[in-house]
Design an enzyme around this catalytic site. Structure first.
Site, mmCIF file in Angstrom:
data_model
loop_
_atom_site.group_PDB
_atom_site.id
_atom_site.type_symbol
_atom_site.label_atom_id
_atom_site.label_comp_id
_atom_site.label_asym_id
_atom_site.label_seq_id
_atom_site.Cartn_x
_atom_site.Cartn_y
_atom_site.Cartn_z
ATOM 1 N N HIS A 1 0.839 -1.205 0.000
ATOM 2 C CA HIS A 1 0.000 0.000 0.000
ATOM 3 C C HIS A 1 0.877 1.259 0.000
ATOM 4 C CE1 HIS A 1 -3.433 2.552 1.401
ATOM 5 N NE2 HIS A 1 -2.468 3.176 2.054
ATOM 6 N N GLU A 2 1.896 1.279 0.851
ATOM 7 C CA GLU A 2 2.770 2.455 0.942
ATOM 8 C C GLU A 2 3.606 2.630 -0.330
ATOM 9 O OE1 GLU A 2 2.074 4.560 3.126
ATOM 10 O OE2 GLU A 2 0.901 3.226 4.420
ATOM 11 N N HIS B 1 1.539 4.309 -2.870
ATOM 12 C CA HIS B 1 1.499 5.764 -2.699
ATOM 13 C C HIS B 1 2.687 6.418 -3.406
ATOM 14 C CE1 HIS B 1 -1.937 6.556 -0.191
ATOM 15 N NE2 HIS B 1 -1.540 5.762 0.790
ATOM 16 N N GLU C 1 -6.366 6.691 -1.260
ATOM 17 C CA GLU C 1 -6.210 5.558 -0.343
ATOM 18 C C GLU C 1 -6.753 4.270 -0.976
ATOM 19 O OE1 GLU C 1 -4.489 5.230 2.413
ATOM 20 O OE2 GLU C 1 -3.928 7.332 2.385
#
Length: 190
Positions: free
Chosen positions: A86-87, A90, A161
Site C-alpha cells: 500500500h505504501e 502511494h 487511499e
C-alpha cells in the site's frame, strides 16, 4: 525536506541490509521493483505503539517508507507486506506530491475567491466602512470556502487511499492486502 522532517520528528531509524530486520528491507525492495520505482525507497522504523506505516518524500527517487514498532509487533509478515505494498503504491502514484499540490491550489483559490467576492461586496459600503467590511467578509469567506476546499481534499485523499489499496494488492498480492486490511480493521475495533 518531508523525508528529513519525518525522520527527525518521528525519530525514524533508517535500516538497511546490514540490520537484523533485513527481511523488511528486502520486502520493500521487492515491492519497489514490482511497482517499477526507479530507486529503492529508504526503509525506516520508529518507536510507537500505534499500528501505523507511511510513505513520504518529494519524489519517486527520494522517498521513505516507515513502519511503527506497534505495527511490526502486531502483524505477521504477510500482513506487513500488504501494508508495505500500500505504501509503495502511494510512492508509485506520486501521492505525496499530488496532495501537496492539490492543497496549495485549493488554498490559492480560496484566498483569491474570498478577496474577489469581498471586494465586490465592499463596493456597496460607504468609503469609511469599505476596508473594514472587506476584511470581515474576506475572513468569513476564507473560513467557508476553506471548509469546502477541505471537503474536496478529503474526497481526493479517500480516492488515493483506495487506489493505494488496489496497488498494494497488485504488488503484495490480493490475499496479503486483504489480511492487512482485516488486521487493521480488527485493531481499530479494539
Amino acid at each position: 525536506i518531508a523525508r528529513i522532517m519525518g525522520k527527525m520528528t518521528m525519530g525514524i531509524q533508517v535500516i538497511d541490509r546490514s540490520c537484523r530486520d533485513v527481511w523488511l528491507v528486502l520486502m520493500v525492495e521487492d515491492l519497489a521493483r514490482k511497482a517499477g520505482l526507479p530507486v529503492m525507497p529508504e526503509v525506516g522504523v520508529y518507536d510507537s505503539p500505534e499500528v501505523n506505516a507511511f510513505a513520504t518524500g518529494p519524489s519517486k527517487r527520494r522517498s521513505l517508507v516507515a513502519f511503527s514498532t506497534g505495527l511490526l509487533r502486531s502483524m505477521n509478515r504477510n500482513e506487513i507486506e500488504g501494508v508495505a505494498g500500500h505504501e509503495i503504491a502511494h510512492i508509485a502514484n506520486g501521492d505525496m506530491v499530488t496532495m501537496t499540490l492539490l492543497q496549495g491550489v485549493i488554498n490559492a483559490f480560496v484566498m483569491c475567491f474570498a478577496r474577489v467576492i469581498a471586494w465586490a461586496i465592499s463596493q456597496n459600503s460607504r468609503d469609511e466602512d469599505r476596508q473594514t467590511s472587506s476584511y470581515l467578509v474576506t475572513f468569513l469567506l476564507e473560513m467557508v470556502l476553506g471548509v469546502l476546499g477541505m471537503i474536496v481534499v478529503c474526497a481526493f485523499s479517500r480516492y488515493r487511499e483506495f487506489r493505494a489499496d488496489r496497488g498494494g494488492a497488485q504488488y503484495a498480492g490480493k490475499q496479503d492486502m486483504i489480511a492487512a486490511l482485516e488486521r487493521l480493521a480488527s485493531n481499530q475495533r479494539r
